[in-house]
Design an enzyme around this catalytic site. Structure first.
Site, PDB file in Angstrom:
ATOM      1  N   GLU A  21       1.528  -0.483  -4.833  1.00  0.00           N
ATOM      2  CA  GLU A  21       0.585   0.691  -5.056  1.00  0.00           C
ATOM      3  C   GLU A  21       1.270   2.106  -5.526  1.00  0.00           C
ATOM      4  O   GLU A  21       1.953   2.318  -4.283  1.00  0.00           O
ATOM      5  CB  GLU A  21      -0.388   0.704  -4.080  1.00  0.00           C
ATOM      6  CG  GLU A  21      -1.380   2.051  -4.406  1.00  0.00           C
ATOM      7  CD  GLU A  21      -2.288   2.429  -3.189  1.00  0.00           C
ATOM      8  OE1 GLU A  21      -3.308   2.562  -3.458  1.00  0.00           O
ATOM      9  OE2 GLU A  21      -1.670   2.160  -2.098  1.00  0.00           O
ATOM     10  N   ASP A  71       0.715  -1.272   0.103  1.00  0.00           N
ATOM     11  CA  ASP A  71       0.029   0.088  -0.064  1.00  0.00           C
ATOM     12  C   ASP A  71       0.579   1.347  -0.027  1.00  0.00           C
ATOM     13  O   ASP A  71       1.918   1.541   0.930  1.00  0.00           O
ATOM     14  CB  ASP A  71      -0.696  -0.045   1.125  1.00  0.00           C
ATOM     15  CG  ASP A  71      -1.894   1.198   1.366  1.00  0.00           C
ATOM     16  OD1 ASP A  71      -2.614   1.298   0.684  1.00  0.00           O
ATOM     17  OD2 ASP A  71      -1.463   2.092   2.140  1.00  0.00           O
TER      18      ASP A  71
END
Length: 540
Positions: free
Chosen positions: A273, A211
């Site tokens: 990401e 993330d």
């Protein structure tokens, strides 16, 4: 924890992820089995048959780790346990085992840029400047006038610095104050988060989505960010070019350590990401030379206001398959962005648009992610202000859509209370437009977008040109989008009318139809609005 016996699914087909279709589950909103209005791991396990029926290769689970839920799991208080709202480690083991029995791999989020302020590491770090983990987070003295160390802004709530009286210093947070920034320049911190990754790999997880990984490191000199060029600004964060609080040159070296760990576990998949403007160079760096991550997940489509041929060209331009290049991953919708059908339909029929968008997604080069409910054509839900829970949406109301409208409960049964998600009032309301699109109703309709999605995923898996092939754009005036996917002797031509009116288009050569959506009986030389065709070239 007992030692796990390697599952055959996890130790074979090392490149299974290349061109894969991955289904994203947001656990809070997928299915609730204990009647508390919040989805749980048992609910995911109960509905894995639905996911498997789509024909996808893997399931990505948004965070389910121990968390005070200030950012709904993206503020992790314990990397190696399950939050009670979602269940237990035993529930997680059952989920992984059931997924593997269905031929599905499990990918989890790992949030390594920051933790919760309730994590034991931060509680120790904030005690004093001589604590055992004193430098595990980013701390800095105030300026002489008491103001923060520099001008960095957080994504959500103003300054990226919060004062802590225990240490008499500011700590950094790129997101909420409850999400203090880890100091990943510190090798001991890297070792600790690698241990967390190893915990889940040993438990049978097949990969990770990392993330906001381009936020993982900061400029140690704490230099001010320069102003951003003029543009849309709804938050203080938007006024700066984020050159010093993210995107640091040391990140690829850290990712190489992650890759080295994961290479000890055959068949595992890693995807970064990458958030923000100008993400393409970082996506390339984070996946280069088979020494970093397998793939990178960008936001080219997720925050785009309109679907245009130029957008698709720009998003794919950097990914030409050159030697040493990584592999892109694409998504049109996720838990952080308003659903694509609502962003892009522009007053056109949302069902027709969702069908065309699914065909386009399955035709792109790279891995593709399908967000829960996308296979149903769900529009962005309307969530009234008094039901909002997303801190970003509340802080910036009404200037941003926020994230709640993409996170509402999955509709399973059209006529059941709360669309079959729960027997209790859900944590977010069910939009009244969603139950008519529920799984049970679409499953019984051969013409539904759900059954179309199954057919399109099967096509992608069967056609090497779509799953693995090159992509070459062909000249065509907007709103037409035309490209070729080729692998070996297989060449497929993909043509889409992204506009509002029927467009004439004559293919150059001889073709056999492979798949089409929304053509409505149109002739071979015309395309109705928001329609698409995939064709196979042949010689006579």
């Amino acid at each position: 924890m007992t030692d796990k016996v390697p599952d055959p699914l996890t130790v074979s087909s090392a490149d299974w992820w290349r061109g894969a279709v991955i289904y994203q589950v947001y656990p809070r909103s997928f299915a609730d089995t204990n009647g508390d209005g919040v989805g749980d791991l048992a609910g995911i396990t109960e509905h894995l048959d639905h996911i498997a029926s789509l024909g996808v290769d893997a399931v990505w689970l948004s965070p389910f780790f121990t968390s005070p839920m200030k950012d709904f799991g993206y503020d992790v208080a314990d990397y190696c346990d399950v939050d009670p709202v979602f269940g237990t480690l035993a529930d997680c083991d059952r989920l992984i085992a059931r997924a593997h029995s269905l031929g599905l791999r499990i990918i989890t989020d790992l949030v390594l840029a920051h933790t919760s302020d309730q994590h034991a590491w931060f509680r120790d770090s904030r005690q004093s400047r001589t604590a055992s983990r004193a430098d595990w987070y980013v701390w800095a003295d105030a300026k002489p006038d008491g103001s923060p160390p520099n001008n960095w802004q957080s994504v959500f709530v103003g300054s990226a610095w919060t004062w802590d009286a225990r240490r008499g210093q500011y700590y950094m947070h790129n997101f909420l104050p409850e999400q203090p920034q880890l100091n990943l320049h510190n090798p001991a911190v890297q070792d600790a988060v690698l241990d967390a990754a190893r915990f889940w790999l040993d438990r049978g997880v097949d990969g990770f989505r990392f993330d906001a990984i381009n936020f993982a490191m900061h400029d140690p000199l704490l230099r001010d960010n320069p102003p951003a060029p003029p543009g849309k600004r709804t938050r203080p964060f938007d006024f700066q070019s984020k050159v010093h609080n993210q995107s640091q040159p040391q990140i690829p070296g850290f990712l190489a350590r992650i890759r080295a760990l994961m290479d000890h576990y055959p068949g595992r998949f890693s995807v970064a990401e990458v958030v923000g403007e100008g993400a393409e160079p970082e996506m390339q760096a984070f996946t280069a030379d088979d020494r970093h991550l397998n793939s990178a997940y960008g936001f080219a489509y997720l925050y785009a206001d309109a679907l245009t041929s130029d957008l698709v060209r720009r998003a794919n331009a950097a990914w030409d398959g050159a030697p040493g290049q990584g592999w892109p991953s694409w998504a049109f919708s996720n838990h952080d962005a308003p659903r694509a059908v609502s962003r892009w339909a522009e007053g056109r029929d949302p069902d027709r648009f969702a069908r065309m968008a699914m065909l386009l997604l399955m035709a792109l080069r790279g891995n593709v992610f399908v967000y829960q409910g996308e296979e149903l054509g769900l529009p962005q839900a309307d969530v009234p202000f008094d039901r909002l829970v997303d801190p970003e949406a509340i802080a910036n109301w009404p200037e941003t859509f926020g994230r709640d409208g993409a996170r509402t409960p999955m509709p399973w049964r059209a006529d059941a209370p709360h669309a079959g998600f729960s027997i209790a009032e859900p944590w977010l309301p069910v939009d009244p437009r969603h139950p008519p699109l529920a799984v049970d109703r679409q499953d019984a309709d051969p013409a539904s977008i759900l059954n179309l999605t199954r057919r399109l995923i099967a096509l992608r898996k069967a056609a090497a040109a779509l799953r693995l092939g090159s992509l070459r754009f062909l000249d065509a005036p907007a709103p037409l989008l035309v490209f070729e996917r080729a692998h070996g002797d297989e060449v497929l031509t993909c043509v889409f009318n992204l506009g509002h009116e029927t467009v004439a288009w004559t293919p150059d050569g001889h073709f056999l139809p492979v798949e089409s959506v929304n053509v409505d009986g149109a002739g071979p030389d015309e395309l109705p609005p928001i329609s698409g065709r995939i064709m196979r070239r042949f010689s006579i």
